[in-house]
Design an enzyme around this catalytic site. Structure first.
Site, short mmCIF file in Angstrom:
data_model
loop_
_atom_site.label_atom_id
_atom_site.label_comp_id
_atom_site.label_asym_id
_atom_site.label_seq_id
_atom_site.Cartn_x
_atom_site.Cartn_y
_atom_site.Cartn_z
N GLU A 1 0.78 -1.15 0.08
CA GLU A 1 -0.11 0.00 0.10
C GLU A 1 0.84 1.24 0.02
O GLU A 1 1.45 1.87 -1.06
CB GLU A 1 -0.91 -0.05 1.13
CG GLU A 1 -1.92 -1.22 1.15
CD GLU A 1 -2.83 -1.34 2.06
OE1 GLU A 1 -3.84 -0.41 2.19
OE2 GLU A 1 -3.05 -2.19 2.77
N MET A 2 1.08 1.84 1.06
CA MET A 2 1.87 3.11 1.12
C MET A 2 3.39 2.79 1.15
O MET A 2 4.35 3.55 1.29
CB MET A 2 1.26 3.95 2.26
CG MET A 2 0.03 4.29 1.85
SD MET A 2 -1.06 5.38 3.09
CE MET A 2 0.00 6.89 3.30
#
Length: 339
Positions: free
Chosen positions: A136-137
């Site tokens: 994700e991040m």
């Protein structure tokens, strides 16, 4: 369309003060379980105030909280798209598609467990999950803290929000959770109808609510003001046979939970398509058809899922009702990010 504008700190402080005041005194209405409470709950160690909301807002919209410096929490939870991304499945680090749809964070403060599979126990517990996830991040917890500490403008914000506490993963998570608690559904036509305004929704929608709470069996899982039982159910969705998603079963090894996912809120449901944890249905009409035929995949199917035998008019009435659960978009003030 969600209204976005830049405004001085005064607006942020006012918004936080309102949330704090509501949180201090309001509880769920005693007389009607379908009516929304006036405030969201918060843990004793992270009661809301204007400073915490303002700090969390900046962190939520800051793309520097990612390994690439261009993904923020708001990238996937976009207020203009019902606090999600409008995609069937989320896009993460290096533009790779993830396995599940981005859930809305509207009313997430009321969830007993967070994430589609319930693996996070609170908003504070959830806040750093996407940030530190490689898919994700993609920013490690240590790098996150170092990055935020290196931004001088964040230091006074943390000092005001959490006096006497250092900039750590805990205070970062608490701040983001404080902002997320302000993301609440607004007054919807359904609410005005439940309070006595007979003209707030159509006759079709009224029939739809009767079906929702009766023949269509929707309220077995979509209960109360937030239209969720906070439970996990296998609703008979077709899955990728080569990479089946076992959902809640990964965390709680009970057979009935294999392929089971959290019952999502229906608040603002007209804005949160595509639908289901895998984003397979584009419209509410498709969702109703799925339940009407009693699901598709029968392994570990929840006993709540049964063929309904709905007529075309009944299906239309159900959709008309669900659309009354969407209120006016929350007005969002974009922060000027600290430097």
């Amino acid at each position: 369309m969600t209204q976005m504008k830049r405004s001085p700190v005064k607006g942020l402080l006012l918004a936080g003060a309102i949330v704090a005041a509501l949180s201090a005194g309001a509880t769920a209405p005693a007389s009607d379980p379908w009516l929304r409470p006036e405030a969201a709950p918060a843990p004793e160690g992270n009661q809301p105030n204007a400073e915490r909301e303002a700090l969390g807002r900046s962190l939520f919209f800051d793309p520097r909280l990612s390994g690439s410096n261009w993904i923020s929490c708001a990238t996937c939870h976009n207020p203009a798209l019902g606090w999600r991304d409008g995609l069937p499945k989320a896009i993460g680090n290096e533009q790779k598609q993830l396995g599940r749809k981005t859930p809305t964070i509207v009313n997430s403060a009321f969830n007993r467990l967070q994430m589609w599979d319930g693996r996070k126990k609170s908003l504070e517990d959830q806040a750093l999950g996407p940030i530190t996830s490689p898919g994700e991040m993609n920013l490690s917890a240590d790098d996150l803290v170092q990055k935020v500490r290196a931004i001088d403008g964040y230091k006074p914000l943390f000092a005001k929000a959490y006096p006497g506490e250092e900039i750590t993963t805990d205070t970062i998570a608490k701040a983001i959770a404080s902002f997320e608690r302000t993301v609440l559904s607004t007054d919807a036509p359904f609410d005005r109808w439940r309070r006595g305004d007979e003209h707030a929704i159509s006759d079709s929608a009224k029939r739809g609510f009767a079906l929702f709470d009766g023949k269509a069996r929707c309220s077995l899982c979509h209960q109360g003001f937030n239209f969720t039982d906070n439970g996990f159910h296998n609703i008979g969705l077709k899955d990728d046979a080569t990479q089946p998603d076992e959902g809640r079963f990964v965390h709680v090894h009970v057979k009935v939970l294999k392929g089971a996912f959290k019952t999502p809120t229906l608040r603002d449901v007209a804005m949160t398509g595509p639908y289901m944890h895998n984003g397979m249905y584009r419209t509410l009409e498709e969702v109703v058809d799925h339940y009407d035929r009693g699901g598709d995949a029968k392994d570990n199917l929840s006993p709540n899922i049964q063929p309904l035998g709905l007529s075309p008019q009944e299906k239309a009435d159900l959709v008309a009702f669900m659309k009354t659960l969407t209120g006016a978009p929350m007005v969002v003030t974009l922060p000027s990010l600290p430097r």
